[in-house]
Design a protein around this motif. Structure first.
Motif: not given
Length: 147
Positions: A110-131
């Motif tokens: 249930r979205a209301s019961e959770w919080q979110a934080v960006a943890l790690r990104d995946f970068v290639e050629s200086e562009r973020r490709l995943g998170l």
């Protein structure tokens, strides 16, 4: 008859989860603030997920609002034509959507019961490709990232 007050019949209150974000590689690792133990991605108290659908929002993904350590917002989409359990992942100001909580995880949250934080990104050629995103219970304390 008096109620049983032995320790076996009482459940201890659940301790509030407290996490530190520690710089690690392309983002942050988790540490339990109470025990100083490393918290693994498969720890049952949290969910660490790869954001689904980022390939459709590649430009949004480049925004600093999705940099590791940033707070994010979970937005339920009960009227989503493809999945009534869908939970969108947005930046803290709800300006940009980067994708979704994976369907197999979203159906149990249930979205209301959770919080979110960006943890790690995946970068290639200086562009973020995943998170990868940390999903923690709403009442968990998440310490600001330490450099």
């Amino acid at each position: 008859m008096q109620p049983d007050t032995s320790s076996s019949s009482r459940q201890a209150p659940r301790a509030r989860l407290r996490l530190w974000l520690e710089r690690s590689g392309s983002g942050y690792a988790l540490r339990d603030a109470a025990t100083y133990d490393r918290v693994r991605d498969d720890d049952p108290r949290v969910r660490v997920v790869s954001v689904a659908g980022v390939s459709y929002r590649a430009d949004e993904l480049q925004d600093d609002a999705f940099a590791p350590g940033r707070r994010l917002v979970l937005v339920p989409e009960p009227h989503n034509d493809h999945d009534p359990h869908a939970i969108g992942i947005w930046d803290a100001e709800r300006r940009l959507q980067v994708g979704y909580v994976p369907a197999d995880v979203a159906r149990d949250l249930r979205a209301s019961e959770w919080q979110a934080v960006a943890l790690r990104d995946f970068v290639e050629s200086e562009r973020r490709l995943g998170l990868r995103v940390l999903l923690a219970p709403r009442d968990a304390w998440i310490g600001s990232p330490r450099s």
